[in-house]
Motif scaffolding. Structure first.
Motif, short mmCIF file in Angstrom:
data_model
loop_
_atom_site.label_atom_id
_atom_site.label_comp_id
_atom_site.label_asym_id
_atom_site.label_seq_id
_atom_site.Cartn_x
_atom_site.Cartn_y
_atom_site.Cartn_z
N PHE A 192 3.54 -4.95 -11.97
CA PHE A 192 2.86 -4.06 -11.04
C PHE A 192 2.28 -4.81 -9.84
O PHE A 192 1.80 -5.94 -9.96
CB PHE A 192 1.71 -3.34 -11.75
N GLY A 193 2.31 -4.14 -8.69
CA GLY A 193 1.53 -4.59 -7.56
C GLY A 193 0.08 -4.21 -7.77
O GLY A 193 -0.28 -3.52 -8.73
N GLN A 194 -0.76 -4.68 -6.85
CA GLN A 194 -2.21 -4.46 -7.00
C GLN A 194 -2.62 -3.03 -6.67
O GLN A 194 -3.73 -2.62 -6.98
CB GLN A 194 -3.00 -5.42 -6.09
N LEU A 245 4.58 4.58 -7.89
CA LEU A 245 3.74 5.40 -8.75
C LEU A 245 2.53 5.87 -7.95
O LEU A 245 2.09 5.20 -7.02
CB LEU A 245 3.27 4.61 -9.97
N ARG A 279 -5.00 1.70 -2.04
CA ARG A 279 -5.90 2.86 -2.11
C ARG A 279 -5.83 3.60 -0.78
O ARG A 279 -6.24 3.08 0.25
CB ARG A 279 -7.32 2.40 -2.40
N ILE A 316 1.09 2.64 -6.30
CA ILE A 316 1.42 1.39 -6.96
C ILE A 316 2.93 1.19 -6.95
O ILE A 316 3.68 2.12 -7.29
CB ILE A 316 0.94 1.40 -8.43
#
Lengths: 111, 117
Positions: free
Chosen positions: A101-103, A35, A106, A86
């Motif tokens: 979900f992963g963290q 995502l 960024r 993500i």
């Protein structure tokens, strides 16, 4: 330890560089999603994988089920690729549609 | 591709009031929708699973009386934050799957940034 781990957490690169974001998971999954979340908050589904490799434009996603690992690659990166990426897994043991979900990673691409 | 529309995109409300957030699937029927909360620089936290025609399933630690979920049709789910307080200020986002089972993509709304003053 999270069931879905991403690395790196933050990544800064120059425009044009090849980008790789990694995702490892510790549970059996039926599918893995990549995502993209833009600074405004909206989330776009990039890929859904259960095996092999998928490509869309400059984005490539791969998954190795045996190694429980997936990667997202961006070729010829551009400042507009700056976002949080993500990975999210559909665990086999939970409800069929729930995602873990992963963290997030960024990504900042500088011109 | 499938589209999920969330409204409003942002809202400011006074402490003690209630706020309703809508999530619509525009070109597909979603028997299940998911409501998430996201704190700054953190990942999505699942609050509840909204099932059309039945009660929502809340995650542990989420107050069902505070976060009311209604999934009255196959294309609309609503989240109402009741008696909002400043600590409820957050980013809320909904998601729906186009079809049943795991082999379907997840589509997300644009999110709602709630500020309680």
């Amino acid at each position: 330890k999270n069931e879905v781990e991403q690395s790196p957490q933050n990544l800064t690169a120059q425009e044009g560089e090849f980008i790789t974001i990694n995702c490892s998971y510790s549970v059996g999954i039926s599918a893995l999603h990549w995502l993209q979340q833009h600074p405004g908050g909206g989330i776009v589904s990039l890929f859904m994988l259960s095996s092999g490799k998928k490509k869309h434009g400059r984005l490539i996603a791969t998954i190795n089920i045996q190694e429980k690992h997936s990667s997202l690659h961006i070729t010829a990166s551009h400042p507009r690729d700056s976002a949080v990426y993500i990975c999210a897994a559909n665990p086999l043991i939970q409800g069929a549609q729930k995602l873990v979900f992963g963290q997030g990673t960024r990504l900042t691409i500088n011109p | 591709g499938a589209v999920v529309s969330q409204h409003p995109s942002w809202v400011i409300c006074k402490s003690g009031t209630s706020v309703k957030i809508e999530c619509r699937s525009l070109d597909f029927q979603a028997t299940t929708m998911f409501w998430y909360r996201q704190f700054p620089k953190q990942s999505l936290m699942l609050m509840a699973t909204s099932n059309e025609g039945s009660k929502a399933t809340y995650e542990q630690g989420v107050e069902k009386d505070k976060f009311l979920i209604n999934h009255a049709s196959l294309t609309l789910s609503t989240l109402t934050v009741t008696s909002a307080h400043p600590e409820d200020s957050s980013f809320y986002i909904c998601s729906a799957r186009d079809g049943r089972g795991w082999g379907t993509e997840a589509f997300f709304g644009q999110g709602t940034r709630l500020t309680v003053v």
